[in-house]
Scaffold this active site. Structure first.
Site, PDB file in Angstrom:
ATOM      1  N   MET A  35       0.848  -1.199   0.000  1.00 36.98           N
ATOM      2  CA  MET A  35       0.000   0.000   0.000  1.00 36.98           C
ATOM      3  C   MET A  35       0.878   1.241   0.000  1.00 36.98           C
ATOM      4  O   MET A  35       1.886   1.295   0.693  1.00 36.98           O
ATOM      5  CB  MET A  35      -0.860   0.000   1.262  1.00 36.98           C
ATOM      6  N   ASP A  37      -0.007   5.758  -1.129  1.00 33.51           N
ATOM      7  CA  ASP A  37      -0.890   6.916  -0.892  1.00 33.51           C
ATOM      8  C   ASP A  37      -2.380   6.624  -0.687  1.00 33.51           C
ATOM      9  O   ASP A  37      -2.965   5.820  -1.423  1.00 33.51           O
ATOM     10  CB  ASP A  37      -0.868   7.862  -2.099  1.00 33.51           C
ATOM     11  N   GLN A  53      -3.284   3.374  -3.099  1.00 35.48           N
ATOM     12  CA  GLN A  53      -2.348   2.800  -4.062  1.00 35.48           C
ATOM     13  C   GLN A  53      -1.987   1.395  -3.577  1.00 35.48           C
ATOM     14  O   GLN A  53      -1.618   1.210  -2.397  1.00 35.48           O
ATOM     15  CB  GLN A  53      -1.096   3.690  -4.143  1.00 35.48           C
ATOM     16  N   PHE A  95      -2.238   5.480 -10.975  1.00 33.80           N
ATOM     17  CA  PHE A  95      -1.592   6.238  -9.905  1.00 33.80           C
ATOM     18  C   PHE A  95      -2.627   7.055  -9.122  1.00 33.80           C
ATOM     19  O   PHE A  95      -3.817   7.008  -9.401  1.00 33.80           O
ATOM     20  CB  PHE A  95      -0.503   7.139 -10.506  1.00 33.80           C
ATOM     21  N   SER A  96      -2.116   7.859  -8.204  1.00 40.07           N
ATOM     22  CA  SER A  96      -2.983   8.516  -7.218  1.00 40.07           C
ATOM     23  C   SER A  96      -4.015   9.457  -7.810  1.00 40.07           C
ATOM     24  O   SER A  96      -3.810  10.034  -8.884  1.00 40.07           O
ATOM     25  CB  SER A  96      -2.126   9.281  -6.211  1.00 40.07           C
ATOM     26  N   ARG A 165       0.752  14.345 -12.430  1.00 38.98           N
ATOM     27  CA  ARG A 165      -0.106  13.340 -11.783  1.00 38.98           C
ATOM     28  C   ARG A 165      -0.886  13.841 -10.561  1.00 38.98           C
ATOM     29  O   ARG A 165      -0.810  14.978 -10.177  1.00 38.98           O
ATOM     30  CB  ARG A 165       0.752  12.138 -11.373  1.00 38.98           C
ATOM     31  N   ASP A 166      -1.622  12.892  -9.967  1.00 37.35           N
ATOM     32  CA  ASP A 166      -2.282  13.002  -8.662  1.00 37.35           C
ATOM     33  C   ASP A 166      -3.407  14.048  -8.609  1.00 37.35           C
ATOM     34  O   ASP A 166      -3.418  14.932  -7.736  1.00 37.35           O
ATOM     35  CB  ASP A 166      -1.239  13.289  -7.556  1.00 37.35           C
ATOM     36  N   GLU A 220       4.308  16.095  -5.214  1.00 35.20           N
ATOM     37  CA  GLU A 220       3.345  15.010  -5.413  1.00 35.20           C
ATOM     38  C   GLU A 220       2.092  15.288  -4.568  1.00 35.20           C
ATOM     39  O   GLU A 220       2.132  16.019  -3.583  1.00 35.20           O
ATOM     40  CB  GLU A 220       3.960  13.669  -5.008  1.00 35.20           C
ATOM     41  N   TRP A 303       8.862   6.687   1.580  1.00 33.55           N
ATOM     42  CA  TRP A 303       9.667   6.096   0.514  1.00 33.55           C
ATOM     43  C   TRP A 303      11.096   5.890   0.982  1.00 33.55           C
ATOM     44  O   TRP A 303      11.840   5.119   0.386  1.00 33.55           O
ATOM     45  CB  TRP A 303       9.653   6.994  -0.724  1.00 33.55           C
TER      46      TRP A 303
HETATM   47  C1  FRU Z   1       3.391   9.469  -4.113  1.00 36.58           C
HETATM   48  C2  FRU Z   1       3.356   8.849  -5.494  1.00 36.58           C
HETATM   49  C3  FRU Z   1       2.398   9.614  -6.385  1.00 36.58           C
HETATM   50  C4  FRU Z   1       2.021   8.576  -7.405  1.00 36.58           C
HETATM   51  C5  FRU Z   1       1.989   7.313  -6.583  1.00 36.58           C
HETATM   52  C6  FRU Z   1       2.436   6.085  -7.312  1.00 36.58           C
HETATM   53  O1  FRU Z   1       3.771   8.609  -3.097  1.00 36.58           O
HETATM   54  O2  FRU Z   1       4.654   8.776  -6.029  1.00 36.58           O
HETATM   55  O3  FRU Z   1       2.927  10.792  -6.925  1.00 36.58           O
HETATM   56  O4  FRU Z   1       0.801   8.859  -8.001  1.00 36.58           O
HETATM   57  O5  FRU Z   1       2.816   7.525  -5.461  1.00 36.58           O
HETATM   58  O6  FRU Z   1       2.196   4.948  -6.563  1.00 36.58           O
END
Ligand code: FRU
Length: 490
Positions: A35, A37, A53, A95-96, A165-166, A220, A303
């Site tokens: 798991m 985000d 995620q 992705f997110s 993204r996101d 992000e 991370w």
């Molecule tokens: C943040 C991220 C987001 C991306 C996702 C990928 O932790 O890097 O920017 O959408 O995780 O799993």
């Protein structure tokens, strides 16, 4: 069987391998596998929905899916089948992103299609990211046949198409808006605003803010909301550098406070602060409750530190959902008030004196799944320490240094056999020796809220579960009140 059906079958079969007592009690944990985000944190038909995620097939990151849980009160969660799998030609990972209830009763998801393609001739990898939508009924979702709805070629020329993204979506009177992150070649991470009248056809509106080399190389998971009359942007920068005790290195979380000009769609930033000081917190997302509370939930891992025991079949938890408020320009966070509905075995002490060089324990004050508040009222001391998850071998410490006005979280002796980021210090208010420490423990996690949430510090400890001692120490003397509740979710 398509990819989503395969995942849904796999989840049911494989989650049986995870003993219930291995899971945290009141924190969302990965159903199976990996798991990261929180995604799509929102109300739908009177219940809270949370997606995340998810890579079910390994305890490490892989092609991203969306998992799904729901709750009536943000504390007790029910598992639903996985919501999205990367099964279209335009994506190798989902992705997110975010979610919304539509007026016609459908649930709308907005997410990033992350696509990695190898060039057949050169073998070079090309990454593109674009924004997609899916519609559903709270359980099953169908991806829009005209996906993607926002592509990188809609961005100003300076932006990369690999880092885009996101999306975080919301609705206003004139239609739908979303913020997403992009990477400007010149200015690094940025938050971009988009608009759509119908939720299907989108346009780029403006760039709200940029890192300009000050807060990491890429941003992000953006969020935009108002709190206490101010406009707030939250984002999680990558590869940041620390400044004093603020903005620790690596993946961090910042909030930018300013004024928003509705007509020009411009954000005028006034200042930037760290949102969290813990070792394991990233990519938070917020939602609004029906009674108007702004609630934040984050990924309770990072991370930069991977701590999951290798024999576990799941990796990753969410923080407790937190109520946000603005106090003297600072975002304060406290666990949602609904947690009090799960309190058991209250233990309360008033006016306890902790003496010089003595490990003070209190009857009934121990455990690994609890909510405890320590109110230090007065004393003559320079340092005080709260020891958690303690026995002869292990201890995790929260220390307050009154001269420096710093709190330090220290997990050096929490049982990690590897070399890992172990401690962090941050400034707190100078209040003449008085300090309030609220501590939430849930098997593997320590969530600390200082002075009614002025600072939050979230970290993981994988100390053996039977190690549940709590004690208090000081180099002087202090007087405290203690309130402690076990948290029981049945
Ligand atoms: C943040 C991220 C987001 C991306 C996702 C990928 O932790 O890097 O920017 O959408 O995780 O799993």
């Amino acid at each position: 069987m398509n990819q989503l059906e395969k995942v849904r079958k796999y989840e049911i079969e494989s989650e049986k391998m995870i003993p219930e007592e291995q899971r945290p009690v009141f924190h969302v944990s990965s159903r199976i596998g990996w798991m990261n985000d929180p995604n799509g944190f929102s109300m739908y038909k009177g219940e809270y929905h949370l997606f995340y995620q998810y890579y079910p097939y390994d305890i490490h990151w892989g092609p991203m899916h969306w998992a799904h849980v729901i709750s009536k009160d943000l504390i007790k969660w029910e598992v639903l089948p996985a919501a999205l799998a990367p099964d279209e030609a335009y994506e190798s990972g989902c992705f997110s992103g975010s979610a919304l209830e539509l007026e016609d009763g459908r649930q709308m998801l907005m997410y990033t299609a992350h696509l990695e393609k190898e060039n057949e001739d050169t073998g070079a990898k090309k990454i593109t990211e674009s924004q997609c939508i899916a519609f559903g009924d709270g359980v099953d979702f169908e991806k829009y046949h005209k996906n993607p709805v926002i592509t990188a070629d809609m961005l100003p020329a300076d932006f990369s198409d690999a880092d885009f993204r996101d999306p975080k979506i919301w609705k206003e009177e004139d239609g739908f808006y979303c913020v997403a992150v992009g990477k400007s070649r010149k200015d690094g991470g940025a938050i971009l605003l988009f608009h759509s009248e119908d939720g299907l056809q989108w346009n780029y509106v403006s760039t709200l803010d940029k890192s300009k080399g000050n807060y990491g190389v890429m941003w992000e998971c953006p969020d935009l909301f108002t709190l206490g009359g101010k406009t707030v942007l939250i984002t999680s920068p990558m590869e940041m550098f620390a400044k004093g005790l603020e903005f620790h290195n690596g993946h961090g979380i910042i909030y930018l406070v300013g004024k928003y000009n509705q007509e020009k769609h411009a954000f005028d930033r006034e200042y930037v602060k760290s949102l969290e000081y813990g070792l394991d917190f990233y990519a938070p997302q917020t939602t609004l409750t029906e009674d108007g509370r702004r609630i934040l939930i984050g990924w309770m891992q990072s991370w930069d530190n991977y701590m999951t025991p290798q024999d576990y079949k799941w990796s990753g938890m969410m923080t407790v959902p937190r109520e946000l408020s603005m106090k003297e320009g600072r975002i304060c966070q406290l666990p949602v008030r609904e947690i009090a509905g799960y309190y058991q075995n209250p233990v309360s002490y008033d006016h306890v004196t902790v003496h010089h060089n003595e490990k003070q324990t209190l009857a009934g004050v121990r455990g690994r799944v609890l909510d405890m508040e320590i109110m230090v009222k007065e004393g003559s001391y320079r340092n005080l320490t709260v020891n958690l998850a303690q026995n002869e071998k292990y201890v995790t410490c929260i220390r307050y240094n009154r001269d420096e006005n710093t709190v330090t979280f220290d997990r050096r002796f929490s049982g990690m056999s590897g070399d890992m980021l172990e401690n962090r210090s941050f400034y707190v208010k100078d209040a003449d020796g008085r300090i309030k420490l609220r501590i939430l423990l849930d098997r593997y996690s320590v969530e600390l809220f200082v002075n009614d949430g002025e600072q939050a510090c979230t970290s993981l400890i994988y100390t053996p579960q039977e190690v549940d001692g709590i004690s208090f120490e000081t180099d002087g003397e202090f007087i405290m009140n203690v309130r402690k509740y076990d948290i029981v979710v049945s």
